[in-house]
Design a protein around this motif. Structure first.
Motif, PDB file in Angstrom:
ATOM      1  N   MET A  74     -59.265 -76.193 -32.008  1.00 11.75           N
ATOM      2  CA  MET A  74     -60.651 -76.286 -32.387  1.00 11.75           C
ATOM      3  C   MET A  74     -61.258 -77.516 -31.705  1.00 11.75           C
ATOM      4  O   MET A  74     -60.671 -78.593 -31.725  1.00 11.75           O
ATOM      5  CB  MET A  74     -60.773 -76.411 -33.902  1.00 11.75           C
ATOM      6  N   LEU A  75     -62.407 -77.349 -31.113  1.00  5.41           N
ATOM      7  CA  LEU A  75     -63.109 -78.426 -30.432  1.00  5.41           C
ATOM      8  C   LEU A  75     -64.253 -78.895 -31.323  1.00  5.41           C
ATOM      9  O   LEU A  75     -65.094 -78.098 -31.736  1.00  5.41           O
ATOM     10  CB  LEU A  75     -63.644 -77.941 -29.089  1.00  5.41           C
ATOM     11  N   THR A  76     -64.275 -80.186 -31.632  1.00  8.50           N
ATOM     12  CA  THR A  76     -65.322 -80.759 -32.463  1.00  8.50           C
ATOM     13  C   THR A  76     -66.157 -81.688 -31.597  1.00  8.50           C
ATOM     14  O   THR A  76     -65.630 -82.611 -30.985  1.00  8.50           O
ATOM     15  CB  THR A  76     -64.714 -81.567 -33.637  1.00  8.50           C
ATOM     16  N   TYR A  77     -67.458 -81.423 -31.540  1.00  9.57           N
ATOM     17  CA  TYR A  77     -68.375 -82.234 -30.744  1.00  9.57           C
ATOM     18  C   TYR A  77     -69.099 -83.190 -31.682  1.00  9.57           C
ATOM     19  O   TYR A  77     -69.702 -82.770 -32.667  1.00  9.57           O
ATOM     20  CB  TYR A  77     -69.379 -81.310 -30.042  1.00  9.57           C
ATOM     21  N   ARG A  78     -68.993 -84.490 -31.395  1.00 19.64           N
ATOM     22  CA  ARG A  78     -69.610 -85.489 -32.269  1.00 19.64           C
ATOM     23  C   ARG A  78     -70.310 -86.554 -31.438  1.00 19.64           C
ATOM     24  O   ARG A  78     -69.838 -86.931 -30.382  1.00 19.64           O
ATOM     25  CB  ARG A  78     -68.548 -86.167 -33.130  1.00 19.64           C
ATOM     26  N   ALA A  79     -71.407 -87.063 -31.983  1.00 21.22           N
ATOM     27  CA  ALA A  79     -72.120 -88.160 -31.323  1.00 21.22           C
ATOM     28  C   ALA A  79     -71.403 -89.484 -31.595  1.00 21.22           C
ATOM     29  O   ALA A  79     -71.426 -90.385 -30.773  1.00 21.22           O
ATOM     30  CB  ALA A  79     -73.559 -88.227 -31.814  1.00 21.22           C
ATOM     31  N   LYS A  80     -70.765 -89.596 -32.754  1.00 20.08           N
ATOM     32  CA  LYS A  80     -70.032 -90.808 -33.109  1.00 20.08           C
ATOM     33  C   LYS A  80     -68.605 -90.417 -33.469  1.00 20.08           C
ATOM     34  O   LYS A  80     -68.373 -89.500 -34.232  1.00 20.08           O
ATOM     35  CB  LYS A  80     -70.706 -91.493 -34.292  1.00 20.08           C
ATOM     36  N   ALA A  81     -67.661 -91.134 -32.926  1.00 22.61           N
ATOM     37  CA  ALA A  81     -66.245 -90.803 -33.096  1.00 22.61           C
ATOM     38  C   ALA A  81     -65.745 -91.097 -34.505  1.00 22.61           C
ATOM     39  O   ALA A  81     -66.077 -92.118 -35.092  1.00 22.61           O
ATOM     40  CB  ALA A  81     -65.418 -91.578 -32.101  1.00 22.61           C
ATOM     41  N   LEU A  82     -64.923 -90.191 -35.029  1.00 26.14           N
ATOM     42  CA  LEU A  82     -64.241 -90.401 -36.304  1.00 26.14           C
ATOM     43  C   LEU A  82     -62.738 -90.566 -36.102  1.00 26.14           C
ATOM     44  O   LEU A  82     -62.050 -91.041 -36.980  1.00 26.14           O
ATOM     45  CB  LEU A  82     -64.506 -89.240 -37.258  1.00 26.14           C
ATOM     46  N   TYR A  83     -62.237 -90.147 -34.958  1.00 25.90           N
ATOM     47  CA  TYR A  83     -60.821 -90.246 -34.601  1.00 25.90           C
ATOM     48  C   TYR A  83     -59.917 -89.606 -35.666  1.00 25.90           C
ATOM     49  O   TYR A  83     -58.881 -90.132 -35.994  1.00 25.90           O
ATOM     50  CB  TYR A  83     -60.413 -91.706 -34.365  1.00 25.90           C
ATOM     51  N   ASP A  84     -60.337 -88.457 -36.168  1.00 29.29           N
ATOM     52  CA  ASP A  84     -59.561 -87.767 -37.201  1.00 29.29           C
ATOM     53  C   ASP A  84     -58.920 -86.472 -36.701  1.00 29.29           C
ATOM     54  O   ASP A  84     -58.354 -85.722 -37.470  1.00 29.29           O
ATOM     55  CB  ASP A  84     -60.439 -87.484 -38.425  1.00 29.29           C
ATOM     56  N   GLN A  85     -58.995 -86.217 -35.399  1.00 32.80           N
ATOM     57  CA  GLN A  85     -58.401 -85.015 -34.812  1.00 32.80           C
ATOM     58  C   GLN A  85     -57.127 -85.403 -34.064  1.00 32.80           C
ATOM     59  O   GLN A  85     -56.811 -86.586 -33.921  1.00 32.80           O
ATOM     60  CB  GLN A  85     -59.392 -84.354 -33.848  1.00 32.80           C
ATOM     61  N   ALA A  86     -56.404 -84.429 -33.577  1.00 30.92           N
ATOM     62  CA  ALA A  86     -55.156 -84.693 -32.841  1.00 30.92           C
ATOM     63  C   ALA A  86     -55.414 -85.510 -31.581  1.00 30.92           C
ATOM     64  O   ALA A  86     -54.581 -86.306 -31.173  1.00 30.92           O
ATOM     65  CB  ALA A  86     -54.473 -83.372 -32.493  1.00 30.92           C
ATOM     66  N   ALA A  87     -56.575 -85.307 -30.958  1.00 30.75           N
ATOM     67  CA  ALA A  87     -56.931 -86.066 -29.753  1.00 30.75           C
ATOM     68  C   ALA A  87     -58.437 -86.280 -29.720  1.00 30.75           C
ATOM     69  O   ALA A  87     -59.197 -85.509 -30.308  1.00 30.75           O
ATOM     70  CB  ALA A  87     -56.496 -85.328 -28.499  1.00 30.75           C
ATOM     71  N   THR A  88     -58.847 -87.317 -29.024  1.00 31.16           N
ATOM     72  CA  THR A  88     -60.262 -87.606 -28.835  1.00 31.16           C
ATOM     73  C   THR A  88     -60.523 -87.757 -27.343  1.00 31.16           C
ATOM     74  O   THR A  88     -59.850 -88.526 -26.666  1.00 31.16           O
ATOM     75  CB  THR A  88     -60.668 -88.910 -29.557  1.00 31.16           C
ATOM     76  N   LEU A  89     -61.488 -86.985 -26.834  1.00 28.66           N
ATOM     77  CA  LEU A  89     -61.924 -87.110 -25.450  1.00 28.66           C
ATOM     78  C   LEU A  89     -63.194 -87.941 -25.443  1.00 28.66           C
ATOM     79  O   LEU A  89     -64.152 -87.611 -26.135  1.00 28.66           O
ATOM     80  CB  LEU A  89     -62.233 -85.744 -24.832  1.00 28.66           C
ATOM     81  N   ILE A  90     -63.199 -89.029 -24.685  1.00 24.59           N
ATOM     82  CA  ILE A  90     -64.378 -89.878 -24.593  1.00 24.59           C
ATOM     83  C   ILE A  90     -64.908 -89.810 -23.170  1.00 24.59           C
ATOM     84  O   ILE A  90     -64.215 -90.180 -22.221  1.00 24.59           O
ATOM     85  CB  ILE A  90     -64.049 -91.339 -24.962  1.00 24.59           C
ATOM     86  N   LEU A  91     -66.143 -89.317 -23.019  1.00 26.84           N
ATOM     87  CA  LEU A  91     -66.771 -89.225 -21.709  1.00 26.84           C
ATOM     88  C   LEU A  91     -67.449 -90.555 -21.390  1.00 26.84           C
ATOM     89  O   LEU A  91     -68.229 -91.067 -22.186  1.00 26.84           O
ATOM     90  CB  LEU A  91     -67.834 -88.114 -21.704  1.00 26.84           C
TER      91      LEU A  91
END
Length: 105
Positions: free
Chosen positions: A1-18
């Motif tokens: 599942m891909l979650t798109y957020r304006a502010k990071a919560l870092y609660d998923q298996a991975a976080t992609l930061i552009l």
């Protein structure tokens, strides 16, 4: 599942930061204390298509280069796709996507 957020919560298996090249040069990015050594050692510059994985607080964070400010949406989409299909993220069940900041000036 891909979650798109304006502010990071870092609660998923991975976080992609552009990150754009300008953000990297200006040191305008989240997790400064963790990402700054990577930038200072010139391992990540924000060039379009660049991918750099790191672990921050037991979570996978993948830095994705968005290129120069004003990069075409096609190039940006291609960079995100490459990151999602990379071996670092490919088999994970949940990924958080944090866009680069692009405010009108």
């Amino acid at each position: 599942m891909l979650t798109y957020r304006a502010k990071a919560l870092y609660d998923q298996a991975a976080t992609l930061i552009l990150l754009t090249e300008e953000q990297v040069k200006g040191k305008n990015y989240p997790l400064k204390s963790d990402i700054a050594p990577i930038v200072d050692n010139k391992q990540f510059s924000g060039e379009a298509g660049q991918i750099f994985p790191t672990v921050v607080k037991k979570k996978l964070v993948v830095l994705v280069g968005a290129g120069k400010k004003g990069t075409s949406l096609t190039k940006l989409r291609s960079s995100v796709r490459s990151a999602l299909l990379s071996s670092y993220v490919k088999k994970l069940s949940s990924v958080e996507l944090i866009p680069h900041e692009d405010k009108e000036e």
